[in-house]
Design a protein around this motif. Structure first.
Motif, PDB file in Angstrom:
ATOM      1  N   GLY A  89       0.795  -1.216   0.000  1.00  0.00           N
ATOM      2  CA  GLY A  89       0.000   0.000   0.000  1.00  0.00           C
ATOM      3  C   GLY A  89       0.827   1.266   0.000  1.00  0.00           C
ATOM      4  O   GLY A  89       0.353   2.321  -0.435  1.00  0.00           O
ATOM      5  N   THR A  90       2.063   1.180   0.472  1.00  0.00           N
ATOM      6  CA  THR A  90       2.946   2.353   0.459  1.00  0.00           C
ATOM      7  C   THR A  90       3.870   2.352  -0.756  1.00  0.00           C
ATOM      8  O   THR A  90       4.740   3.208  -0.872  1.00  0.00           O
ATOM      9  N   GLY A  91       3.683   1.374  -1.626  1.00  0.00           N
ATOM     10  CA  GLY A  91       4.501   1.307  -2.840  1.00  0.00           C
ATOM     11  C   GLY A  91       5.846   0.641  -2.661  1.00  0.00           C
ATOM     12  O   GLY A  91       6.668   0.651  -3.579  1.00  0.00           O
ATOM     13  N   GLU A  92       6.077   0.057  -1.471  1.00  0.00           N
ATOM     14  CA  GLU A  92       7.365  -0.596  -1.198  1.00  0.00           C
ATOM     15  C   GLU A  92       7.265  -2.086  -1.555  1.00  0.00           C
ATOM     16  O   GLU A  92       7.253  -2.956  -0.686  1.00  0.00           O
ATOM     17  N   GLN A  93       7.193  -2.360  -2.857  1.00  0.00           N
ATOM     18  CA  GLN A  93       6.912  -3.707  -3.316  1.00  0.00           C
ATOM     19  C   GLN A  93       8.017  -4.701  -2.978  1.00  0.00           C
ATOM     20  O   GLN A  93       7.746  -5.852  -2.662  1.00  0.00           O
ATOM     21  N   SER A  94       9.268  -4.255  -3.030  1.00  0.00           N
ATOM     22  CA  SER A  94      10.373  -5.166  -2.717  1.00  0.00           C
ATOM     23  C   SER A  94      10.297  -5.630  -1.261  1.00  0.00           C
ATOM     24  O   SER A  94      10.565  -6.793  -0.953  1.00  0.00           O
ATOM     25  N   LYS A  95       9.928  -4.715  -0.359  1.00  0.00           N
ATOM     26  CA  LYS A  95       9.780  -5.090   1.047  1.00  0.00           C
ATOM     27  C   LYS A  95       8.588  -6.023   1.227  1.00  0.00           C
ATOM     28  O   LYS A  95       8.632  -6.971   2.035  1.00  0.00           O
ATOM     29  N   ALA A  96       7.516  -5.757   0.492  1.00  0.00           N
ATOM     30  CA  ALA A  96       6.338  -6.623   0.564  1.00  0.00           C
ATOM     31  C   ALA A  96       6.697  -8.046   0.147  1.00  0.00           C
ATOM     32  O   ALA A  96       6.311  -9.019   0.806  1.00  0.00           O
ATOM     33  N   GLU A  97       7.445  -8.179  -0.931  1.00  0.00           N
ATOM     34  CA  GLU A  97       7.838  -9.500  -1.414  1.00  0.00           C
ATOM     35  C   GLU A  97       8.782 -10.193  -0.437  1.00  0.00           C
ATOM     36  O   GLU A  97       8.712 -11.413  -0.249  1.00  0.00           O
TER      37      GLU A  97
END
Length: 220
Positions: A89-97
């Motif tokens: 939701g904050t656009g931090e896709q690498s952290k999400a993955e």
């Protein structure tokens, strides 16, 4: 309120669809709590329930609290799930993955840990890994034989992803079967609509074009 629903059980995913058996399990919209949840302090239960929504609506606010809760309770799989949602939701896709992978490593039997990791594999085109994640068991009752009830969100996301798996491996008939079941048990869920768009892209494109034409006519 719980309801009975039929779910399709297929043969091994790497083989061609030869037969379909029908099994039944209970699908409910009521929360299903794990045993470990009942032993948690009330304030932790309240925080978990609140962070379910907050991770989606106010992700920046939810992230620090989720990180602290995970430090105290590293074995609660849903906290990792919420944190990955918040990072997305904050656009931090690498952290999400990264969190999705960590959750699957720590909690490989947790359904949503499997689903989220399987979605990463699907996006990468690694369909063999998807089959391994689900132990080549493409029915919820086979995957979790001890369970008799599943939440509708579990059913919708699981069957939708398996439908996408079959579509990606060229077994469109199997994918359509999953979609037909999803339309019956979870017609409004995003995963149902997503699988439908993949199966019938021209149909959905015609609807979008028609809507666009109406908007243009009304504005002219």
């Amino acid at each position: 309120m719980a309801k009975k629903s039929k779910a399709a059980k297929f043969v091994k995913p790497e083989s061609k669809l030869e037969s379909v058996q029908i099994v039944e399990y209970e699908i409910t919209s009521e929360p299903i709590r794990e045993r470990w949840y009942k032993s948690l302090p009330k304030q932790v239960k309240d925080a978990i329930d609140r962070l379910h929504d907050e991770s989606q609506r106010r992700p920046h606010k939810a992230i620090p609290e989720l990180i602290e809760l995970i430090k105290k309770y590293p074995n609660i799989p849903m906290l990792y799930n919420y944190l990955s949602v918040a990072y997305s939701g904050t656009g931090e896709q690498s952290k999400a993955e990264e969190i999705i992978r960590e959750n699957y490593q720590r909690n490989p039997d947790y359904l949503f840990a499997r689903l989220n990791y399987a979605e990463l594999c699907r996006a990468a085109g690694d369909y063999e890994q998807i089959a391994e994640i689900f132990e080549y068991k493409f029915d919820l009752k086979l995957l979790y034989p001890q369970r008799k009830r599943f939440h509708v969100s579990e059913v919708a996301n699981y069957m939708g992803l398996i439908g996408m798996y079959y579509l990606g491996t060229g077994e469109q008939a199997a994918a359509k079967k999953y979609y037909e079941i999803l339309k019956e048990v979870a017609p409004g869920y995003p995963m149902t609509k997503r699988l439908g768009r993949k199966l019938h892209p021209s149909f959905f494109r015609r609807i979008l074009n028609r809507i666009a034409g109406q908007v243009q006519t009304e504005s002219s």
